[in-house]
Design an enzyme around this catalytic site. Structure first.
Site, PDB file in Angstrom:
ATOM      1  N   GLY A  87       0.831  -1.283  -0.087  1.00 27.64           N
ATOM      2  CA  GLY A  87       0.064   0.088   0.043  1.00 27.64           C
ATOM      3  C   GLY A  87       1.037   1.362   0.183  1.00 27.64           C
ATOM      4  O   GLY A  87       2.028   1.217  -0.236  1.00 27.64           O
ATOM      5  N   ASN A  88       0.151   2.462   0.270  1.00 29.53           N
ATOM      6  CA  ASN A  88       0.872   3.420   0.306  1.00 29.53           C
ATOM      7  C   ASN A  88       0.519   4.404   1.323  1.00 29.53           C
ATOM      8  O   ASN A  88      -0.698   4.179   1.963  1.00 29.53           O
ATOM      9  CB  ASN A  88       1.271   4.369  -0.904  1.00 29.53           C
ATOM     10  CG  ASN A  88      -0.153   4.558  -1.770  1.00 29.53           C
ATOM     11  OD1 ASN A  88      -1.047   5.470  -1.225  1.00 29.53           O
ATOM     12  ND2 ASN A  88      -0.600   4.147  -3.054  1.00 29.53           N
ATOM     13  N   SER A  89       0.876   5.905   1.612  1.00 32.27           N
ATOM     14  CA  SER A  89       0.458   6.583   2.588  1.00 32.27           C
ATOM     15  C   SER A  89      -0.470   7.596   2.485  1.00 32.27           C
ATOM     16  O   SER A  89      -0.761   8.351   3.115  1.00 32.27           O
ATOM     17  CB  SER A  89       1.801   7.272   3.286  1.00 32.27           C
ATOM     18  OG  SER A  89       2.912   6.622   3.388  1.00 32.27           O
TER      19      SER A  89
END
Ligand code: CTP
Ligand code: CA
Length: 234
Positions: free
Chosen positions: A33-35
């Site tokens: 995933g990412n932020s």
């Protein structure tokens, strides 16, 4: 800005916006995933709704809730987001790619939970995902449709940020690019932000507007102002 006081200058227009960060699954319980918190995309959806637009949101993973009164389609991966945005963009006047789609996805997804064997490590092979924004530009049927991209760059100063943005605007082919500087602790998940707008000009160059600092809600209105200006011109 409260709904009753907001100018209904987007009444009759349809805005499609992507929100949040995609998740690329390795197996049923694990993903890359990412932020992205989804705050910027939701802010665009909220601002467009307040100004009278009909809003379609394609929503990947977010940390916060969005506004009511809009159409929402939930997605997981970049591939799913691409398919949903292609549908949402059909007939839309303004298309805003505020989501953070993963650039890479596992070459294969295990249908069963991956197990450890002994004390050995593992290697994951990643392949590139399709460029959703570029695909939306290519698929555009109405030349008046405005396509807006975002670019978060780790630039040391405004000059480098704009230079990186110019190159990305050309590469993506979108009408407007929303630029911001990222670093650890900057931008992601925060309420406020600083953006620079780059609008494609008729001579193939770019018009720079900014930097503008403010809450993501205030900046969302600015992004819509820029989009409407391009729409009128087109
Ligand atoms: N984007 C997209 N599809 C992807 C990756 C990015 O549509 N697979 C969109 C983002 O939503 C954003 C814009 O493209 O609006 C720019 O994203 P960015 O990550 O800055 O650009 P990339 O082309 O992925 O380049 P980089 O290698 O700098 O990450
Ligand atoms: Ca990227």
């Amino acid at each position: 800005l409260v709904p009753a006081l907001a100018a209904q200058d987007l009444a009759g227009l349809t805005v499609a916006v992507s929100v949040g960060g995609t998740r690329e699954h390795l197996d049923p319980v694990r993903f890359l995933g990412n932020s992205s918190s989804g705050r910027m995309g939701w802010a665009v959806a909220r601002a467009a709704r307040l100004r009278g637009a009909s809003v379609r949101a394609v929503v990947a993973h977010t940390d916060v809730d969005g506004p009511s009164g809009i159409d929402v389609e939930r997605v997981g991966s970049t591939a799913e987001l691409g398919a949903a945005m292609t549908r949402a963009a059909k007939g839309a006047d303004v298309v805003v790619m505020a989501a953070a789609p993963a650039d890479f996805t596992p070459a294969s997804t295990s249908e069963v939970k991956i197990k450890k064997t002994g004390d050995a490590g593992t290697t994951v092979t990643l392949v590139q995902t399709p460029d959703v924004l570029h695909g939306l530009v290519e698929a555009r049927e109405d030349p008046r449709q405005v396509v807006v991209g975002f670019a978060a760059e780790t630039a040391v100063d405004q000059a480098e940020l704009v230079a990186l943005g110019r190159a990305k605007l050309v590469r993506k082919g979108c009408d407007l690019l929303v630029l911001n500087t990222v670093g650890l602790g900057l931008v992601f998940g925060r309420e406020d932000n600083e953006i620079t707008l780059l609008a494609r000009s008729d001579d193939g160059g770019a018009v720079v507007d900014g930097p503008h600092a403010g809450s993501k809600d205030v900046l969302a209105h600015r992004i819509l102002d820029g989009s409407v200006a391009v729409h009128r011109r087109g």
